[in-house]
Every structure is written in structure tokens, then in C-alpha cells.
Design a protein around this motif. Structure first.
Motif, PDB file in Angstrom:
ATOM      1  N   LEU B 177      13.595 -18.357   4.807  1.00  0.00           N
ATOM      2  CA  LEU B 177      13.500 -16.926   5.060  1.00  0.00           C
ATOM      3  C   LEU B 177      14.110 -16.599   6.421  1.00  0.00           C
ATOM      4  CD1 LEU B 177       9.897 -16.237   3.779  1.00  0.00           C
ATOM      5  CD2 LEU B 177      12.052 -15.765   2.632  1.00  0.00           C
ATOM      6  N   ALA B 178      14.414 -15.339   6.585  1.00  0.00           N
ATOM      7  CA  ALA B 178      15.087 -14.945   7.820  1.00  0.00           C
ATOM      8  C   ALA B 178      14.121 -14.685   8.950  1.00  0.00           C
ATOM      9  CB  ALA B 178      15.938 -13.712   7.570  1.00  0.00           C
ATOM     10  N   GLY B 179      12.905 -14.376   8.616  1.00  0.00           N
ATOM     11  CA  GLY B 179      11.959 -14.095   9.698  1.00  0.00           C
ATOM     12  C   GLY B 179      10.908 -13.117   9.257  1.00  0.00           C
ATOM     13  N   GLY B 180      10.053 -12.721  10.201  1.00  0.00           N
ATOM     14  CA  GLY B 180       9.023 -11.744   9.871  1.00  0.00           C
ATOM     15  C   GLY B 180       7.727 -12.427   9.508  1.00  0.00           C
ATOM     16  N   ILE B 181       6.761 -11.633   9.016  1.00  0.00           N
ATOM     17  CA  ILE B 181       5.435 -12.179   8.746  1.00  0.00           C
ATOM     18  C   ILE B 181       4.929 -11.710   7.399  1.00  0.00           C
ATOM     19  CG2 ILE B 181       4.699 -12.417  11.135  1.00  0.00           C
ATOM     20  CD1 ILE B 181       3.234  -9.516   9.789  1.00  0.00           C
ATOM     21  N   LYS B 182       3.927 -12.465   6.902  1.00  0.00           N
ATOM     22  CA  LYS B 182       3.178 -12.002   5.738  1.00  0.00           C
ATOM     23  C   LYS B 182       1.716 -11.957   6.143  1.00  0.00           C
ATOM     24  CE  LYS B 182       5.759 -13.552   1.734  1.00  0.00           C
ATOM     25  NZ  LYS B 182       5.887 -14.392   0.582  1.00  0.00           N
ATOM     26  N   LEU B 183       1.059 -10.873   5.766  1.00  0.00           N
ATOM     27  CA  LEU B 183      -0.358 -10.773   6.094  1.00  0.00           C
ATOM     28  C   LEU B 183      -1.171 -10.897   4.817  1.00  0.00           C
ATOM     29  CD1 LEU B 183      -0.385  -7.808   8.634  1.00  0.00           C
ATOM     30  CD2 LEU B 183      -0.554 -10.231   9.109  1.00  0.00           C
ATOM     31  N   VAL B 184      -2.267 -11.653   4.933  1.00  0.00           N
ATOM     32  CA  VAL B 184      -3.167 -11.772   3.786  1.00  0.00           C
ATOM     33  C   VAL B 184      -4.558 -11.418   4.264  1.00  0.00           C
ATOM     34  CG1 VAL B 184      -4.074 -13.312   2.015  1.00  0.00           C
ATOM     35  CG2 VAL B 184      -1.737 -13.588   2.823  1.00  0.00           C
ATOM     36  N   THR B 185      -5.273 -10.594   3.509  1.00  0.00           N
ATOM     37  CA  THR B 185      -6.618 -10.207   3.919  1.00  0.00           C
ATOM     38  C   THR B 185      -7.541 -11.411   3.892  1.00  0.00           C
ATOM     39  OG1 THR B 185      -7.164  -9.678   1.648  1.00  0.00           O
ATOM     40  CG2 THR B 185      -6.440  -7.859   3.040  1.00  0.00           C
ATOM     41  N   GLY B 186      -8.648 -11.240   4.570  1.00  0.00           N
ATOM     42  CA  GLY B 186      -9.605 -12.332   4.679  1.00  0.00           C
ATOM     43  C   GLY B 186     -10.087 -12.807   3.320  1.00  0.00           C
ATOM     44  N   SER B 187     -10.267 -11.893   2.401  1.00  0.00           N
ATOM     45  CA  SER B 187     -10.729 -12.288   1.077  1.00  0.00           C
ATOM     46  C   SER B 187      -9.596 -12.815   0.222  1.00  0.00           C
ATOM     47  CB  SER B 187     -11.356 -11.064   0.382  1.00  0.00           C
ATOM     48  OG  SER B 187     -10.445  -9.979   0.445  1.00  0.00           O
ATOM     49  N   LYS B 188      -8.438 -12.968   0.792  1.00  0.00           N
ATOM     50  CA  LYS B 188      -7.259 -13.511   0.122  1.00  0.00           C
ATOM     51  C   LYS B 188      -6.823 -12.682  -1.083  1.00  0.00           C
ATOM     52  CE  LYS B 188      -6.982 -17.983   2.020  1.00  0.00           C
ATOM     53  NZ  LYS B 188      -8.169 -18.012   2.803  1.00  0.00           N
ATOM     54  N   ARG B 189      -7.247 -11.422  -1.133  1.00  0.00           N
ATOM     55  CA  ARG B 189      -6.924 -10.631  -2.323  1.00  0.00           C
ATOM     56  C   ARG B 189      -5.653  -9.825  -2.170  1.00  0.00           C
ATOM     57  NH1 ARG B 189     -12.459  -8.932  -3.962  1.00  0.00           N
ATOM     58  NH2 ARG B 189     -13.318 -10.830  -4.885  1.00  0.00           N
ATOM     59  N   ILE B 190      -5.359  -9.373  -0.949  1.00  0.00           N
ATOM     60  CA  ILE B 190      -4.190  -8.520  -0.750  1.00  0.00           C
ATOM     61  C   ILE B 190      -3.186  -9.231   0.143  1.00  0.00           C
ATOM     62  CG2 ILE B 190      -3.388  -6.257  -0.038  1.00  0.00           C
ATOM     63  CD1 ILE B 190      -6.200  -5.254  -0.245  1.00  0.00           C
ATOM     64  N   THR B 191      -1.921  -9.215  -0.297  1.00  0.00           N
ATOM     65  CA  THR B 191      -0.839  -9.768   0.523  1.00  0.00           C
ATOM     66  C   THR B 191       0.104  -8.643   0.906  1.00  0.00           C
ATOM     67  OG1 THR B 191      -0.939 -11.761  -0.810  1.00  0.00           O
ATOM     68  CG2 THR B 191       0.967 -11.503   0.628  1.00  0.00           C
ATOM     69  N   LEU B 192       0.452  -8.621   2.187  1.00  0.00           N
ATOM     70  CA  LEU B 192       1.405  -7.621   2.637  1.00  0.00           C
ATOM     71  C   LEU B 192       2.639  -8.349   3.142  1.00  0.00           C
ATOM     72  CD1 LEU B 192       0.544  -4.487   4.634  1.00  0.00           C
ATOM     73  CD2 LEU B 192       2.459  -5.845   5.363  1.00  0.00           C
ATOM     74  N   ASP B 193       3.749  -8.132   2.476  1.00  0.00           N
ATOM     75  CA  ASP B 193       4.971  -8.863   2.814  1.00  0.00           C
ATOM     76  C   ASP B 193       5.777  -8.039   3.797  1.00  0.00           C
ATOM     77  OD1 ASP B 193       7.251 -10.824   0.848  1.00  0.00           O
ATOM     78  OD2 ASP B 193       7.467 -10.056   2.887  1.00  0.00           O
ATOM     79  N   ASN B 194       5.798  -8.460   5.042  1.00  0.00           N
ATOM     80  CA  ASN B 194       6.591  -7.741   6.035  1.00  0.00           C
ATOM     81  C   ASN B 194       7.668  -8.640   6.635  1.00  0.00           C
ATOM     82  OD1 ASN B 194       7.130  -5.297   7.151  1.00  0.00           O
ATOM     83  ND2 ASN B 194       5.140  -5.052   8.133  1.00  0.00           N
ATOM     84  N   THR B 195       8.258  -9.469   5.761  1.00  0.00           N
ATOM     85  CA  THR B 195       9.332 -10.334   6.250  1.00  0.00           C
ATOM     86  C   THR B 195      10.619  -9.531   6.353  1.00  0.00           C
ATOM     87  OG1 THR B 195       9.822 -10.951   3.999  1.00  0.00           O
ATOM     88  CG2 THR B 195       8.367 -12.403   5.243  1.00  0.00           C
ATOM     89  N   LEU B 196      11.548 -10.083   7.098  1.00  0.00           N
ATOM     90  CA  LEU B 196      12.849  -9.408   7.241  1.00  0.00           C
ATOM     91  C   LEU B 196      13.509  -9.251   5.862  1.00  0.00           C
ATOM     92  CD1 LEU B 196      14.253 -11.185  10.423  1.00  0.00           C
ATOM     93  CD2 LEU B 196      13.673  -8.781  10.197  1.00  0.00           C
ATOM     94  N   ASP B 197      13.385 -10.282   5.030  1.00  0.00           N
ATOM     95  CA  ASP B 197      14.036 -10.228   3.726  1.00  0.00           C
ATOM     96  C   ASP B 197      13.480  -9.096   2.872  1.00  0.00           C
ATOM     97  OD1 ASP B 197      13.301 -13.038   4.756  1.00  0.00           O
ATOM     98  OD2 ASP B 197      15.233 -13.329   3.738  1.00  0.00           O
ATOM     99  N   GLU B 198      12.153  -9.017   2.872  1.00  0.00           N
ATOM    100  CA  GLU B 198      11.541  -7.993   2.038  1.00  0.00           C
ATOM    101  C   GLU B 198      11.872  -6.606   2.556  1.00  0.00           C
ATOM    102  OE1 GLU B 198      10.268  -8.518  -0.721  1.00  0.00           O
ATOM    103  OE2 GLU B 198       9.513  -6.514  -1.164  1.00  0.00           O
ATOM    104  N   ARG B 199      11.899  -6.470   3.847  1.00  0.00           N
ATOM    105  CA  ARG B 199      12.220  -5.161   4.417  1.00  0.00           C
ATOM    106  C   ARG B 199      13.639  -4.759   4.049  1.00  0.00           C
ATOM    107  NH1 ARG B 199       8.767  -3.392   8.494  1.00  0.00           N
ATOM    108  NH2 ARG B 199      10.433  -2.242   9.567  1.00  0.00           N
TER     109      ARG B 199
END
Lengths: 119, 226
Positions: B177-199
Motif C-alpha cells: 500500500l502507499a500509505g495512510g491508516i485503517k481504523l478499527v473500533t474496539g469491538s472490531k465491528r467497524i473498519t474505516l479505511d483511510n489509506t492513501l489508496d482508498e482515498r
């Protein structure tokens, strides 16, 4: 009198000849009807051949038409393609830069329905 | 009229008269028949010819219409093909452009603003998830930068929203991947893809009208622009 039967004979023969004449006329009539049919057919054939020729001429003329239209369309299309390529080449890099700039552009905001929790 | 019987001469003359009469009548009748026959001939012939001519005319009219329609179809097909060629070229150009952008994406991760970008992207993620416990997934190469950014980000998050967040860094993202981050909630239920590629992917889709205008100018066939 023998003369009488001869007269009658003569009259009968005259009648026969008369009938023959009329008969000929009737045959002529029948023949005319047949002639009508055959002559009509001939005329019809001639007419049909003429129409066929007209149609063929019409077809030939517009087959040529399609060719010329195609050539025109092709020329236009090629010109447009060249224009597209040129426009693209000119603005390509600027757009790539725009995209990359916006990838890193972040403006974090709190959702508009929420309020900041005060301390 | 003779009251005495006729003599031979008179008989002969009478006979001839009668014969002539019969002959005359026959000739007249024959003539009538012939004249009528000729009339009927003309009428019948005209009728037949007219009938067939009408049928032939109708037939050729249909043929002609068919040919016209076929010609129109041919022209329409040509126009359509032409349009498709134009669209195809535009599509190719667009793909070329996106490909170039994707290739240059990696350079963004090595720029001086990268840490700041990570911080911004983290805050954005926190504000979307609004969770109290979050896992931050990064690439191995970003681990250090991410740690730095995360500290600042959580502070900024609290400043903006008044809420706290506890985070944990996980170096799980692939180095492709090119960079950026992915966030996952504590309960592991929601993933937020904020990587450079996804953006970039999202931008490719959302910016299409703008890109069109920048590349090719306004569409002349379009009537309404807000």
C-alpha cells in the motif's frame, strides 16, 4: 311444284350461310377476348420491367450516398479524436497533480448533529 | 299485289330479294358483334393492365420504403460507431490518468507533510467512529510516524469533540500500500479505511465531473449546470 322445294332449298342455304357469317363474328369475339388477355400481359411485363429499372437506379444512387456519408463521418470522427488527444495531453499533468493534492487534503470535522462535550 | 300466281321471273326476283335480306341481316348482326367485341377487348385489357399496374406500384413502393429504412439504419449505425470511438478514447485517457496518479501515490508517503497528513487522517477517523477504543493499523514503515501522529491526533480529537480516545498501533498493513491508516473500533465491528489508496479511489469516482471539465472543457450538449 318442284320449283317450291328448290326455293325452299335456296332459302335454307341462305340461312346456313347467314349463320356461318354470324358464327365467324362470334369466333372473332372470342379471339378478341383472348387477345385482350395476352396483350394485357405483355403491357404489364413491360411496365414491370420499367419499374424494376427505376428501382435499380434508385438503389444504385443511394448506395453511393451511404459510402460518402461514411467517409464524411470517419473524417469528422478522426478530427474529434485528435482534438480529444490534444486536450488530454495539455491538461493531463495538472489533473494528476490535482488528484494527488486532494488525496492528502484532510479537514476533520465533528458531525453537525453533535455538540462538543463540555468539561 | 298480283292476284294471279307469279311467274318464274317474279319468283326468282322474290327469292333473290329474300336471300339478300337474309344475308343483309346476317352481316348487320355480325358487324354488331364485332364492334361490341372490340369494345369489350379494350375495356378488358385496360382493366387487367390497370389492376396489375397498381399491384406492381404497391410492390415497388414497399421495396423503396424498405430501402430507405435500411439506409437510415445504416447511417444511424455509423453515427453510433463514431460516438463509441470517441467515448472509448476518453475512457482510455481517463484510465491512463488514474494509473499515473496511482503510481505517484507512493511519493506522498515520503514527503515532509506525511506526519501531518497522518494526524489529519487519524482525527478524521476518530471523529467518524466516535469510539473510545480504537485500533490503528499502519504499515511497518509508518510505525514511527504514526506513533507521533497518533499522540497529536488524539489531543486534537479531544479538542474538537470533547471526547477521549484510547488507541493501539498495529503494524498490519501490507507494504504494497502507499500509505495512510485503517481504523478499527474496539469491538472490531467497524473498519474505516483511510489509506492513501482508498482515498484516491474515492476521489477517482467522485471527481469525475470536475475531471471532465478540466480535461475537455464543458459539454456543449448539456443544458443545465447548477
Amino acid at each position: 311444284m318442284a320449283g317450291q322445294s328448290q326455293s325452299i332449298q335456296t332459302l335454307l342455304e341462305a340461312e346456313k350461310d347467314a349463320q356461318k357469317v354470324v358464327q365467324q363474328a362470334r369466333q372473332h369475339r372470342t379471339q378478341r377476348l383472348k387477345d385482350a388477355r395476352s396483350e394485357a400481359t405483355k403491357e404489364i411485363e413491360a411496365y414491370k420491367a420499367q419499374k424494376e429499372q427505376e428501382f435499380k437506379a434508385y438503389e444504385a444512387s443511394h448506395a453511393g450516398n451511404t459510402q460518402s456519408v461514411q467517409a464524411t463521418v470517419d473524417k469528422e470522427t478522426n478530427a474529434k479524436l485528435a482534438a480529444i488527444s490534444q486536450q488530454f495531453d495539455e491538461s493531463r499533468d495538472a489533473v494528476v497533480k490535482k488528484l494527488l493534492d486532494r488525496v492528502v487534503l484532510v479537514e476533520p470535522e465533528l458531525h453537525r448533529n453533535l455538540k462538543k462535550l463540555g468539561a | 299485289m298480283a292476284s294471279r300466281p307469279m311467274n318464274d321471273e317474279e319468283v326468282l326476283s322474290e327469292m333473290n330479294k329474300m336471300v339478300a335480306f337474309i344475308k343483309q341481316e346476317a352481316l348487320e348482326k355480325a358487324r354488331e358483334i364485332r364492334v361490341k367485341a372490340d369494345e369489350e377487348f379494350a375495356i378488358e385489357k385496360a382493366k387487367l393492365v390497370k389492376q396489375e399496374q397498381q399491384a406492381i406500384d404497391a410492390q415497388y413502393e414497399k421495396k423503396r420504403k424498405g430501402a430507405e429504412v435500411a439506409q437510415k439504419i445504416a447511417h444511424s449505425t455509423l453515427t453510433n460507431k463514431s460516438r463509441l470511438r470517441l467515448l472509448h478514447l476518453r475512457e482510455q485517457n481517463l484510465q491512463d490518468l488514474f494509473q499515473a496518479a496511482r503510481e505517484q501515490l507512493a511519493t506522498l508517503a515520503s514527503s515532509s507533510q506525511y506526519v501531518q497528513f497522518l494526524q489529519g487522517v487519524l482525527v478524521q477517523g476518530f471523529l467518524q467512529l466516535l469510539d473510545t477504543e480504537v485500533n490503528i493499523h499502519v504499515r511497518e514503515v509508518d510505525a514511527a510516524a504514526a506513533k507521533q501522529a497518533a499522540d497529536a491526533a488524539s489531543k486534537q480529537y479531544t479538542e474538537i469533540s470533547g471526547r477521549q480516545v484510547k488507541y493501539e498501533l498495529v503494524t498490519s498493513l501490507s507494504p504494497d500500500l502507499a500509505g495512510g491508516i485503517k481504523l478499527v473500533t474496539g469491538s472490531k465491528r467497524i473498519t474505516l479505511d483511510n489509506t492513501l489508496d482508498e482515498r484516491l479511489r474515492l476521489l477517482e469516482d467522485r471527481m469525475l465531473p470536475e475531471i471532465r471539465n478540466d480535461l475537455y472543457g464543458n459539454n456543449e450538449n448539456r443544458k443545465f449546470y447548477t
